[in-house]
Write a protein that holds these residues in place. Sequence first.
Motif, PDB file in Angstrom:
ATOM      1  N   GLN A  26       0.831  -1.193   0.000  1.00 56.15           N
ATOM      2  CA  GLN A  26       0.000   0.000   0.000  1.00 56.15           C
ATOM      3  C   GLN A  26       0.877   1.259   0.000  1.00 56.15           C
ATOM      4  OE1 GLN A  26      -3.072   0.251  -0.510  1.00 56.15           O
ATOM      5  NE2 GLN A  26      -3.458   2.377   0.041  1.00 56.15           N
ATOM      6  N   GLN A  29       1.886   2.097  -3.336  1.00 56.24           N
ATOM      7  CA  GLN A  29       0.764   2.671  -4.071  1.00 56.24           C
ATOM      8  C   GLN A  29       0.695   4.186  -3.863  1.00 56.24           C
ATOM      9  OE1 GLN A  29      -1.759   1.500  -6.010  1.00 56.24           O
ATOM     10  NE2 GLN A  29      -0.774  -0.494  -6.129  1.00 56.24           N
ATOM     11  N   GLN A  32       2.660   6.025  -6.138  1.00 55.64           N
ATOM     12  CA  GLN A  32       2.118   6.082  -7.493  1.00 55.64           C
ATOM     13  C   GLN A  32       1.125   7.217  -7.650  1.00 55.64           C
ATOM     14  OE1 GLN A  32       0.776   2.622  -9.374  1.00 55.64           O
ATOM     15  NE2 GLN A  32       2.400   1.310  -8.582  1.00 55.64           N
ATOM     16  N   LEU A  33       0.529   7.620  -6.503  1.00 54.94           N
ATOM     17  CA  LEU A  33      -0.463   8.689  -6.606  1.00 54.94           C
ATOM     18  C   LEU A  33       0.186  10.073  -6.626  1.00 54.94           C
ATOM     19  CD1 LEU A  33      -3.048   7.296  -4.073  1.00 54.94           C
ATOM     20  CD2 LEU A  33      -2.858   6.895  -6.516  1.00 54.94           C
ATOM     21  N   GLN A  91       2.348  -1.671   8.097  1.00 55.49           N
ATOM     22  CA  GLN A  91       1.862  -3.019   8.337  1.00 55.49           C
ATOM     23  C   GLN A  91       1.940  -3.450   9.790  1.00 55.49           C
ATOM     24  OE1 GLN A  91       2.532  -6.262   5.222  1.00 55.49           O
ATOM     25  NE2 GLN A  91       4.072  -6.545   6.788  1.00 55.49           N
ATOM     26  N   ASN A  95      -1.008  -4.631  12.240  1.00 58.46           N
ATOM     27  CA  ASN A  95      -1.106  -5.952  12.875  1.00 58.46           C
ATOM     28  C   ASN A  95      -1.286  -5.856  14.369  1.00 58.46           C
ATOM     29  OD1 ASN A  95      -0.883  -7.163  10.449  1.00 58.46           O
ATOM     30  ND2 ASN A  95       1.306  -7.590  10.611  1.00 58.46           N
ATOM     31  N   GLU A 151      10.104   0.197  -9.714  1.00 59.70           N
ATOM     32  CA  GLU A 151      10.698  -1.133  -9.601  1.00 59.70           C
ATOM     33  C   GLU A 151      10.492  -1.782  -8.251  1.00 59.70           C
ATOM     34  OE1 GLU A 151      13.704   0.358 -12.846  1.00 59.70           O
ATOM     35  OE2 GLU A 151      14.096   0.597 -10.719  1.00 59.70           O
ATOM     36  N   TRP A 152       9.738  -1.140  -7.411  1.00 54.61           N
ATOM     37  CA  TRP A 152       9.466  -1.820  -6.144  1.00 54.61           C
ATOM     38  C   TRP A 152       8.641  -3.086  -6.381  1.00 54.61           C
ATOM     39  CZ3 TRP A 152       7.998   2.716  -2.416  1.00 54.61           C
ATOM     40  CH2 TRP A 152       9.187   3.433  -2.123  1.00 54.61           C
ATOM     41  N   MET A 153       7.807  -2.993  -7.370  1.00 52.96           N
ATOM     42  CA  MET A 153       7.089  -4.183  -7.852  1.00 52.96           C
ATOM     43  C   MET A 153       6.443  -5.007  -6.754  1.00 52.96           C
ATOM     44  SD  MET A 153       9.396  -5.476 -10.993  1.00 52.96           S
ATOM     45  CE  MET A 153       9.160  -7.166 -10.593  1.00 52.96           C
ATOM     46  N   LEU A 154       5.825  -4.320  -5.867  1.00 49.36           N
ATOM     47  CA  LEU A 154       5.252  -5.097  -4.766  1.00 49.36           C
ATOM     48  C   LEU A 154       3.744  -5.041  -4.788  1.00 49.36           C
ATOM     49  CD1 LEU A 154       7.757  -3.995  -2.115  1.00 49.36           C
ATOM     50  CD2 LEU A 154       7.325  -6.333  -2.743  1.00 49.36           C
TER      51      LEU A 154
ATOM     52  N   VAL B 349      -3.970 -13.110   8.364  1.00 53.38           N
ATOM     53  CA  VAL B 349      -2.871 -12.179   8.539  1.00 53.38           C
ATOM     54  C   VAL B 349      -1.663 -12.640   7.732  1.00 53.38           C
ATOM     55  CG1 VAL B 349      -1.195 -11.333  10.199  1.00 53.38           C
ATOM     56  CG2 VAL B 349      -3.601 -11.327  10.772  1.00 53.38           C
ATOM     57  N   HIS B 352      -1.125 -12.204   3.633  1.00 56.28           N
ATOM     58  CA  HIS B 352      -0.416 -11.076   3.086  1.00 56.28           C
ATOM     59  C   HIS B 352       1.039 -11.112   3.511  1.00 56.28           C
ATOM     60  CE1 HIS B 352      -0.684  -7.439   0.862  1.00 56.28           C
ATOM     61  NE2 HIS B 352      -0.224  -6.698   1.834  1.00 56.28           N
ATOM     62  N   GLU B 353       1.246 -11.433   4.799  1.00 57.94           N
ATOM     63  CA  GLU B 353       2.598 -11.404   5.347  1.00 57.94           C
ATOM     64  C   GLU B 353       3.553 -12.286   4.571  1.00 57.94           C
ATOM     65  OE1 GLU B 353       2.772  -9.201   7.491  1.00 57.94           O
ATOM     66  OE2 GLU B 353       0.623  -9.083   7.696  1.00 57.94           O
ATOM     67  N   THR B 356       4.202 -11.036   0.827  1.00 56.86           N
ATOM     68  CA  THR B 356       4.953  -9.796   0.633  1.00 56.86           C
ATOM     69  C   THR B 356       6.463 -10.013   0.599  1.00 56.86           C
ATOM     70  OG1 THR B 356       3.181  -8.752   1.854  1.00 56.86           O
ATOM     71  CG2 THR B 356       5.145  -7.447   1.427  1.00 56.86           C
ATOM     72  N   HIS B 359       7.488 -11.795  -2.550  1.00 52.98           N
ATOM     73  CA  HIS B 359       7.514 -10.944  -3.731  1.00 52.98           C
ATOM     74  C   HIS B 359       8.676  -9.985  -3.696  1.00 52.98           C
ATOM     75  CE1 HIS B 359       2.966 -11.686  -4.471  1.00 52.98           C
ATOM     76  NE2 HIS B 359       3.727 -12.699  -4.821  1.00 52.98           N
ATOM     77  N   ALA B 360       8.974  -9.532  -2.488  1.00 51.65           N
ATOM     78  CA  ALA B 360      10.121  -8.631  -2.380  1.00 51.65           C
ATOM     79  C   ALA B 360      11.377  -9.355  -2.835  1.00 51.65           C
ATOM     80  CB  ALA B 360      10.273  -8.151  -0.939  1.00 51.65           C
ATOM     81  N   ALA B 363      11.208  -9.933  -6.567  1.00 53.47           N
ATOM     82  CA  ALA B 363      11.376  -8.701  -7.323  1.00 53.47           C
ATOM     83  C   ALA B 363      12.811  -8.219  -7.269  1.00 53.47           C
ATOM     84  CB  ALA B 363      10.443  -7.635  -6.753  1.00 53.47           C
ATOM     85  N   LEU B 364      13.333  -8.191  -6.069  1.00 54.57           N
ATOM     86  CA  LEU B 364      14.681  -7.637  -5.930  1.00 54.57           C
ATOM     87  C   LEU B 364      15.710  -8.547  -6.584  1.00 54.57           C
ATOM     88  CD1 LEU B 364      14.367  -6.155  -2.376  1.00 54.57           C
ATOM     89  CD2 LEU B 364      14.448  -4.958  -4.548  1.00 54.57           C
ATOM     90  N   SER B 366      15.176 -10.360  -9.183  1.00 56.77           N
ATOM     91  CA  SER B 366      15.127 -10.192 -10.645  1.00 56.77           C
ATOM     92  C   SER B 366      15.728  -8.857 -11.029  1.00 56.77           C
ATOM     93  CB  SER B 366      13.719 -10.340 -11.196  1.00 56.77           C
ATOM     94  OG  SER B 366      12.832  -9.601 -10.440  1.00 56.77           O
ATOM     95  N   LEU B 367      15.566  -7.889 -10.129  1.00 59.01           N
ATOM     96  CA  LEU B 367      16.224  -6.614 -10.375  1.00 59.01           C
ATOM     97  C   LEU B 367      17.724  -6.807 -10.419  1.00 59.01           C
ATOM     98  CD1 LEU B 367      14.619  -3.755  -8.260  1.00 59.01           C
ATOM     99  CD2 LEU B 367      14.984  -3.834 -10.712  1.00 59.01           C
ATOM    100  N   PRO B 717      -6.753  -3.617  -0.064  1.00 62.14           N
ATOM    101  CA  PRO B 717      -6.241  -2.350  -0.576  1.00 62.14           C
ATOM    102  C   PRO B 717      -6.459  -2.199  -2.079  1.00 62.14           C
ATOM    103  CG  PRO B 717      -4.446  -3.887  -0.236  1.00 62.14           C
ATOM    104  CD  PRO B 717      -5.690  -4.564   0.251  1.00 62.14           C
ATOM    105  N   ILE B 718      -6.676  -0.960  -2.483  1.00 56.89           N
ATOM    106  CA  ILE B 718      -6.990  -0.702  -3.892  1.00 56.89           C
ATOM    107  C   ILE B 718      -5.769  -0.109  -4.560  1.00 56.89           C
ATOM    108  CG2 ILE B 718      -8.670   0.313  -5.425  1.00 56.89           C
ATOM    109  CD1 ILE B 718     -10.317   0.984  -2.965  1.00 56.89           C
ATOM    110  N   SER B 719      -5.345  -0.774  -5.620  1.00 60.09           N
ATOM    111  CA  SER B 719      -4.239  -0.205  -6.385  1.00 60.09           C
ATOM    112  C   SER B 719      -4.811   0.737  -7.432  1.00 60.09           C
ATOM    113  CB  SER B 719      -3.456  -1.329  -7.056  1.00 60.09           C
ATOM    114  OG  SER B 719      -4.286  -1.945  -8.021  1.00 60.09           O
ATOM    115  N   VAL B 720      -3.933   1.462  -8.043  1.00 59.85           N
ATOM    116  CA  VAL B 720      -4.357   2.411  -9.075  1.00 59.85           C
ATOM    117  C   VAL B 720      -5.054   1.654 -10.202  1.00 59.85           C
ATOM    118  CG1 VAL B 720      -3.597   4.140 -10.703  1.00 59.85           C
ATOM    119  CG2 VAL B 720      -2.472   3.947  -8.504  1.00 59.85           C
TER     120      VAL B 720
END
Lengths: 154, 740
Positions: A26, A29, A32-33, A91, A95, A151-154, B349, B352-353, B356, B359-360, B363-364, B366-367, B717-720
Amino acid sequence: MELNRLQRSFLEYTAALFREGFLDSQFSQLYQLQDESNPEFVVEVVSLFFDDSERLINDLSRALDQTNVDFKKIDAHVHQLKGSSSSIGAQRVKNSCVSFRNFCEVQNIEGCLSCLQQVQQEYLLIKNKLEALFQLEKQIVAAGGAINTVEWML
Amino acid sequence: MEACNCIEPQWPADELLMKYQYISDFFIALAYFSIPLELIYFVKKSAVFPYRWVLVQFGAFIVLCGATHLINLWTFTTHSRTVAVVMTTAKILTAVVSCATALMLVHIIPDLLSVKTREVFLKNKAAELDREMGLIRTQEETGRHVRMLTHEIRSTLDRHTILKTTLVELGRTLSLEECALWMPTRTGLELQLSYTLHHQNPVGFTVPIQLPMINQVFSTNRAVKISPSSPVARLRPSGKYMPGEVVAVRVPLLHLSNFQINDWPELSTKRYALMVLMLPSDSARQWHVHELELVEVVADQVAVALSHAAILEESMRARDLLMQQNVALDLARREAETAVRARNDFLAVMNHEMRTPMHAIIALSSLLQETELTPEQRLMVETILKSSNLLAALINDVLDLSKLEDGSLQLDMGTFNLHALFREVLNLIKPIASVKKLSITLSLSSDLPEYAIGDEKRLMQVLLNVVGNAVKFSKEGSISITAFVAKSEYLRDPRAPEFFPVPSDNHFYLRIQVKDTGLGINPQDIPKLFTKFAQSQPLTTKNSSGGGLGLAICKRFVNLMEGQIWIESEGLGKGSTAFFIVKLGIPGHSNESRLPFVPKVPGNHMPTNFSGLKIVVMDDNSVGRMVTKGLLMHLGCDVLAVGSADECVRVVTPEHKVVFLDASVPGADTCEVAVRLHEKFSKRLDRPFIVALTGNTDRMVKENCSRVGMDGVVLKPISVDKMRSVLSELLEHGFLAESQ
């Protein structure tokens, strides 16, 4: 280069924050705004969050100090705090709010007090970290660069 | 009777003698006349006397005798011849009658004697009847006593009271001196003095049960007289007086197990108690039969009462046990519920935990791959990437499976291109297959529709899993994938006879077969294939992954799609074939209004410019409000943010196109706002779209929202991008098909 180094440390810092669970997607995000029409969006939102949270935490301490603890009110406050923290992606704060609400439900005062302490701790932590982050950002902007968040890509 | 032959008395010779004779005769005559009168009188009085005739004769005889004596009076002096004649007549008559009477008496006397004997007989009979009356009376008394005793005994269900009452009542009824009850001990080898009438606290006398006297009592159900010197009768230190008679009777102790419903026991129980009754010592009383009978009846009643008490005890104990078990079960259930809740919370809980950081990492790394690295570093990074991808897949699997087991997973129904799905799977698998030099063929039947309604993502997941397994476990050969519309005959799986799929107008059953020439499966292992975490063979292949969850998840998905999945193999080394059937909807015939016929359009079609779109956001959380507002402003909307329900209703105008209600506020407020907005804008055209933003995708929330007339629910949560697609869908179709 100085800018590169700053940018790299920014990236590392944010990566660390994400990795350690202080922030979640989030938060990215929010970046991004941020655009030309709204260049300080993130800082504004985060400051609002700080004010809101401090107010809520004070209210919570006062409410838990009462002889007749009003759990409904406490639950409402914690709910608010949970909402704000999840809106900006804090986060850990969110929690700890979740467990706070659980104790509220069973009306366990000790549990609530310890959760309040935890919430406070988490809040202070994230506050410090975000402030440090914004400092870094300021330095980067001052050095002529920009934040690369895609590139945070999360 | 002396013959009265005095004809000529010499008057002047003995004047005194004469005078006395005269007087006596007179009195005799008088008596002779009065006796018959009395007799007649009494005969008249009594109607019973049967010998009237005799009496008459007797009377006549006496009268005549009297007359004779009377006439004699005149013969003392000189008398005429008339007198002499009368006298003679009288005498003759008298003689006749007296002879007749004498003769008659001979007949009568036996009769009279028999009367006497009959009288004696009757008297005896009367005495006998009296005796019997007495007996009946005593029996009735006994019966009364028994009833009273029984009533007393049976009026309580407490063992001790029963026994105590028995002794007391018996003592009272029979006026006993002492009454005692000996109960068998637990071991059954001894009798222990349990209750007595007059001793308050019997000290634990015991008597071995094998005494001959006791055996004798136990062997009959009658009361038996026993000697007062026997051990069971010696309750007090022997006194100076003669002890009274003692009687002992057995009391059967019935056990619950003796009562079978269809078959009453014949008192074949082995346990008896001994009841000992003693008459008062100094009286000369004896035990009467009716008293013994009373004692026997009472003993039986006591047995019944005791068994009732035992049954009651048993049922109370059972009921207590049941209650305890209920409590325990309740506790266990609550614990289980808490555990499930805790697990769900944990999963919610951790969901998401866990993702995340994964993915980090992904992502990192692959970066990182895209930066300059030495070959070793590159290798390291690739390994990290591969491992983390695996881990991510595993986490997803586990989380998916948990959701599946909860039953909380719901399929994302949508219309998709079936043919394209197969082609994509083929494309994904082809590279790996060609590396292993396996050939893959795909044949789709001609009646397979191009589009279908179902969960595209999960169907692909199942297909990929099955095909992937086929590839994984085949070292060489070919893999063939066949898909066709299942007709009824093909639908029945011999292994699942209870599966009766019926295609209809709205849906069809897709049947897919994946056949490989690989390692095959041992028929014994086939049942285990679809169970979690069970690996059927020691995996010597290096690229085994998935931890054994894949097929289990596939099975769950297929079941959710109302289908069946199974694998057949002829044995090790003979290859295997996987079959699965899933139910898919037919587009264009849908009768489910919640599934709109909207082919999924590629993402670039969406309008990216919502400039000027007027939107109202309601959120009582200032931070959340600001974030949502910022999000919408970033998309170009003209946003008005409010913090309360009242403000929201007040502020909304027909110019606003969408109202976002943040449903973090527990429940009622958002629904209330929706209702009020509906009221405010009665015309459909004026009303803005009402969408709820919530962090909770419970079915309840969705139902509540659709109940109050919301146009959609969006998950935070809402992404763009999500907001973008929500807005475009709202503007294009007027509602949100499913929660985004």
